[in-house]
Write a protein that holds these residues in place. Structure first.
Motif, PDB file in Angstrom:
ATOM      1  N   GLU A 175       0.946  -0.936   0.156  1.00 23.83           N
ATOM      2  CA  GLU A 175      -0.233  -0.058  -0.204  1.00 23.83           C
ATOM      3  C   GLU A 175       0.995   1.306   0.144  1.00 23.83           C
ATOM      4  O   GLU A 175       0.514   2.079  -0.913  1.00 23.83           O
ATOM      5  N   THR A 176       2.166   0.914   0.365  1.00 21.58           N
ATOM      6  CA  THR A 176       2.871   2.428   0.666  1.00 21.58           C
ATOM      7  C   THR A 176       3.508   2.361  -0.351  1.00 21.58           C
ATOM      8  O   THR A 176       4.706   3.765  -0.681  1.00 21.58           O
ATOM      9  N   ILE A 177       4.304   1.342  -1.339  1.00 20.20           N
ATOM     10  CA  ILE A 177       5.617   1.727  -2.261  1.00 20.20           C
ATOM     11  C   ILE A 177       5.894   2.031  -3.183  1.00 20.20           C
ATOM     12  O   ILE A 177       6.284   2.363  -3.489  1.00 20.20           O
ATOM     13  N   GLY A 178       3.654   2.476  -3.681  1.00 17.62           N
ATOM     14  CA  GLY A 178       3.837   3.070  -5.252  1.00 17.62           C
ATOM     15  C   GLY A 178       4.332   4.650  -4.523  1.00 17.62           C
ATOM     16  O   GLY A 178       5.038   5.764  -5.316  1.00 17.62           O
ATOM     17  N   SER A 179       3.979   5.021  -3.402  1.00 18.94           N
ATOM     18  CA  SER A 179       4.387   6.612  -3.233  1.00 18.94           C
ATOM     19  C   SER A 179       5.535   7.132  -2.717  1.00 18.94           C
ATOM     20  O   SER A 179       5.912   7.843  -3.492  1.00 18.94           O
ATOM     21  N   LEU A 180       6.601   5.604  -2.124  1.00 20.94           N
ATOM     22  CA  LEU A 180       7.783   5.613  -2.138  1.00 20.94           C
ATOM     23  C   LEU A 180       8.517   6.026  -3.992  1.00 20.94           C
ATOM     24  O   LEU A 180       9.242   6.904  -3.172  1.00 20.94           O
ATOM     25  N   THR A 181       8.050   4.401  -3.772  1.00 25.05           N
ATOM     26  CA  THR A 181       8.466   4.554  -5.573  1.00 25.05           C
ATOM     27  C   THR A 181       8.970   6.275  -5.790  1.00 25.05           C
ATOM     28  O   THR A 181       9.529   7.138  -6.664  1.00 25.05           O
ATOM     29  N   ARG A 182       7.285   7.227  -6.672  1.00 27.77           N
ATOM     30  CA  ARG A 182       7.288   8.027  -6.797  1.00 27.77           C
ATOM     31  C   ARG A 182       7.656   9.531  -6.165  1.00 27.77           C
ATOM     32  O   ARG A 182       8.296  10.507  -6.792  1.00 27.77           O
ATOM     33  N   THR A 183       8.023   9.032  -5.072  1.00 31.82           N
ATOM     34  CA  THR A 183       8.283  10.072  -4.293  1.00 31.82           C
ATOM     35  C   THR A 183      10.616  10.048  -4.122  1.00 31.82           C
ATOM     36  O   THR A 183      11.153  11.098  -4.849  1.00 31.82           O
ATOM     37  N   LEU A 184      10.805   8.992  -4.237  1.00 33.15           N
ATOM     38  CA  LEU A 184      12.039   9.318  -3.648  1.00 33.15           C
ATOM     39  C   LEU A 184      13.433   8.348  -5.386  1.00 33.15           C
ATOM     40  O   LEU A 184      14.059   8.342  -5.213  1.00 33.15           O
ATOM     41  N   HIS A 185      12.437   7.646  -6.410  1.00 31.00           N
ATOM     42  CA  HIS A 185      12.802   6.439  -7.141  1.00 31.00           C
ATOM     43  C   HIS A 185      13.931   5.963  -6.653  1.00 31.00           C
ATOM     44  O   HIS A 185      15.245   6.102  -7.067  1.00 31.00           O
ATOM     45  N   PRO A 186      13.819   4.738  -5.679  1.00 30.55           N
ATOM     46  CA  PRO A 186      15.107   4.430  -5.018  1.00 30.55           C
ATOM     47  C   PRO A 186      15.663   3.092  -6.261  1.00 30.55           C
ATOM     48  O   PRO A 186      14.529   2.731  -7.326  1.00 30.55           O
ATOM     49  N   GLU A 187      16.761   2.609  -6.302  1.00 31.68           N
ATOM     50  CA  GLU A 187      17.351   1.579  -6.994  1.00 31.68           C
ATOM     51  C   GLU A 187      17.260   0.540  -6.060  1.00 31.68           C
ATOM     52  O   GLU A 187      17.226  -0.463  -6.478  1.00 31.68           O
ATOM     53  N   ILE A 188      17.326   0.341  -4.661  1.00 33.67           N
ATOM     54  CA  ILE A 188      16.527  -1.145  -3.768  1.00 33.67           C
ATOM     55  C   ILE A 188      15.278  -0.302  -3.188  1.00 33.67           C
ATOM     56  O   ILE A 188      15.413   0.017  -2.012  1.00 33.67           O
ATOM     57  N   TYR A 189      14.912  -1.704  -3.079  1.00 32.34           N
ATOM     58  CA  TYR A 189      13.983  -2.011  -1.826  1.00 32.34           C
ATOM     59  C   TYR A 189      14.100  -3.308  -1.140  1.00 32.34           C
ATOM     60  O   TYR A 189      14.313  -4.075  -1.011  1.00 32.34           O
ATOM     61  N   ILE A 190      14.345  -2.185   0.802  1.00 33.75           N
ATOM     62  CA  ILE A 190      14.996  -3.442   1.064  1.00 33.75           C
ATOM     63  C   ILE A 190      13.549  -3.647   2.063  1.00 33.75           C
ATOM     64  O   ILE A 190      12.681  -3.037   2.580  1.00 33.75           O
ATOM     65  N   ALA A 229       3.062 -12.435  -2.230  1.00 32.01           N
ATOM     66  CA  ALA A 229       3.594 -11.261  -1.568  1.00 32.01           C
ATOM     67  C   ALA A 229       4.475 -10.419  -2.308  1.00 32.01           C
ATOM     68  O   ALA A 229       4.634  -9.073  -2.265  1.00 32.01           O
ATOM     69  N   ALA A 230       5.962 -11.076  -2.604  1.00 36.22           N
ATOM     70  CA  ALA A 230       7.292 -10.244  -3.300  1.00 36.22           C
ATOM     71  C   ALA A 230       7.028 -10.030  -4.880  1.00 36.22           C
ATOM     72  O   ALA A 230       6.796  -8.973  -4.998  1.00 36.22           O
ATOM     73  N   GLN A 231       6.215 -10.696  -5.608  1.00 34.88           N
ATOM     74  CA  GLN A 231       5.707 -10.739  -6.792  1.00 34.88           C
ATOM     75  C   GLN A 231       4.767  -9.115  -6.741  1.00 34.88           C
ATOM     76  O   GLN A 231       4.798  -7.659  -7.917  1.00 34.88           O
ATOM     77  N   ARG A 232       4.076  -9.345  -5.686  1.00 34.20           N
ATOM     78  CA  ARG A 232       2.514  -7.939  -6.104  1.00 34.20           C
ATOM     79  C   ARG A 232       3.652  -6.779  -5.780  1.00 34.20           C
ATOM     80  O   ARG A 232       3.283  -5.728  -6.369  1.00 34.20           O
ATOM     81  N   LEU A 233       4.306  -6.488  -4.556  1.00 37.31           N
ATOM     82  CA  LEU A 233       5.362  -5.485  -4.170  1.00 37.31           C
ATOM     83  C   LEU A 233       5.666  -5.169  -5.405  1.00 37.31           C
ATOM     84  O   LEU A 233       6.012  -4.024  -5.426  1.00 37.31           O
ATOM     85  N   ARG A 234       6.674  -6.011  -5.915  1.00 38.51           N
ATOM     86  CA  ARG A 234       7.263  -5.563  -7.859  1.00 38.51           C
ATOM     87  C   ARG A 234       6.398  -4.797  -8.507  1.00 38.51           C
ATOM     88  O   ARG A 234       6.847  -3.997  -8.672  1.00 38.51           O
ATOM     89  N   GLN A 235       5.687  -5.458  -8.852  1.00 40.32           N
ATOM     90  CA  GLN A 235       4.810  -5.176  -9.127  1.00 40.32           C
ATOM     91  C   GLN A 235       4.018  -3.476  -9.664  1.00 40.32           C
ATOM     92  O   GLN A 235       4.271  -2.579  -9.676  1.00 40.32           O
ATOM     93  N   CYS A 236       3.885  -3.205  -8.149  1.00 42.92           N
ATOM     94  CA  CYS A 236       3.182  -1.772  -7.430  1.00 42.92           C
ATOM     95  C   CYS A 236       4.319  -1.167  -7.258  1.00 42.92           C
ATOM     96  O   CYS A 236       3.700  -0.023  -8.146  1.00 42.92           O
ATOM     97  N   ALA A 237       5.347  -1.305  -7.301  1.00 37.53           N
ATOM     98  CA  ALA A 237       6.241  -0.364  -7.702  1.00 37.53           C
ATOM     99  C   ALA A 237       6.726   0.046  -9.293  1.00 37.53           C
ATOM    100  O   ALA A 237       7.157   1.149  -9.296  1.00 37.53           O
ATOM    101  N   VAL A 238       6.525  -1.196 -10.045  1.00 36.21           N
ATOM    102  CA  VAL A 238       7.113  -1.021 -11.474  1.00 36.21           C
ATOM    103  C   VAL A 238       5.733  -0.119 -11.834  1.00 36.21           C
ATOM    104  O   VAL A 238       6.119   0.458 -12.892  1.00 36.21           O
ATOM    105  N   SER A 239       4.622  -0.531 -11.741  1.00 44.47           N
ATOM    106  CA  SER A 239       3.245   0.142 -12.135  1.00 44.47           C
ATOM    107  C   SER A 239       3.666   1.936 -11.819  1.00 44.47           C
ATOM    108  O   SER A 239       3.290   2.562 -12.497  1.00 44.47           O
ATOM    109  N   ALA A 240       4.302   2.394 -10.196  1.00 44.99           N
ATOM    110  CA  ALA A 240       4.520   3.657 -10.056  1.00 44.99           C
ATOM    111  C   ALA A 240       5.769   4.357 -10.771  1.00 44.99           C
ATOM    112  O   ALA A 240       5.346   5.687 -11.370  1.00 44.99           O
ATOM    113  N   GLU A 241       5.987   3.307 -11.347  1.00 42.67           N
ATOM    114  CA  GLU A 241       7.259   4.111 -12.026  1.00 42.67           C
ATOM    115  C   GLU A 241       7.461   5.070 -13.595  1.00 42.67           C
ATOM    116  O   GLU A 241       7.739   5.235 -14.225  1.00 42.67           O
ATOM    117  N   GLU A 242       6.327   3.755 -13.672  1.00 44.72           N
ATOM    118  CA  GLU A 242       5.609   3.759 -15.265  1.00 44.72           C
ATOM    119  C   GLU A 242       4.289   5.487 -15.103  1.00 44.72           C
ATOM    120  O   GLU A 242       4.494   5.492 -14.455  1.00 44.72           O
TER     121      GLU A 242
END
Length: 211
Positions: free
Chosen positions: A169-184, A198-211
């Motif tokens: 629920e939070t990874i998308g906003s973090l991605t758009r704000t910070l554009h990190p290379e590494i998600y721990i 769960a890992a696949q869903r998290l990655r997809q949320c981050a990828v979608s936020a970068e698009e």
């Protein structure tokens, strides 16, 4: 920029951590041998992961704040590709970790926990080859403070990681704000009913936020 997912493994036995990593390895670009594993089992935990995952990038979350050369040496020689050093620690300690990493052709991550923007800016300028980690600690998470997953300075041109309480629920906003290379990410994966999904869903949320 490549998106790296680092699977953080803490508060397990070595065998439990290894099994979790096996279950999630297709989504774990880097595997973190967490501080709790290192404190409880020492370098045996790093050696076990190097044997089990000879091709994986391994980070030993040593959180070094003193005795830099010794801690870097034992972790790198046990098979770690990267270690962590605390940005709030003595400047000489960070210098020594950086020197040891460069000498060995390894990676070092500066954990920015409990550092102020002015300190972060100085670290950014002094260590251009470091990975920098904006980190909300477990204690902070448990007391409702997520401010460490924000930044008052620009990290453009530096390798940036984010850690601590990251959820789908939070990874998308973090991605758009910070554009990190590494998600721990730890608990959002390891405590899920199906960690791989769960890992696949998290990655997809981050990828979608970068698009």
């Amino acid at each position: 920029m490549t998106m790296i997912f680092q699977l953080a493994l803490d508060r397990f036995s070595i065998e439990e951590a290894l099994q979790m990593a096996r279950n999630c390895q297709e989504e774990a670009d880097w595997i973190e041998i967490g501080t709790s594993l290192i404190k409880e089992f020492g370098m045996e935990s790093v050696l076990a992961f190097r044997e089990a995952f000879p091709q994986k990038f391994l980070l030993a979350d040593t959180k070094t704040i003193d005795n830099a050369i010794y801690e870097a040496k034992i972790a790198y020689e046990a098979g770690a590709d990267a270690i962590t050093v605390m940005g709030c620690g003595p400047a000489v300690t960070i210098d020594l970790v950086a020197e040891e990493a460069r000498k060995r052709g390894k990676t070092y991550m500066i954990d920015l926990l409990n550092t102020k923007p002015a300190e972060q800016q100085k670290l950014r300028e002094t260590f251009p080859d470091a990975v920098f980690c904006l980190h909300t600690s477990k204690d902070m998470q448990e007391h409702g403070n997520h401010e460490a997953n924000a930044s008052a300075i620009s990290w453009q041109g530096r390798r940036l990681a984010i850690a601590g309480g990251i959820q789908a629920e939070t990874i998308g906003s973090l991605t758009r704000t910070l554009h990190p290379e590494i998600y721990i990410i730890g608990g959002a994966i390891t405590k899920a009913d199906n960690p791989l999904v769960a890992a696949q869903r998290l990655r997809q949320c981050a990828v979608s936020a970068e698009e």
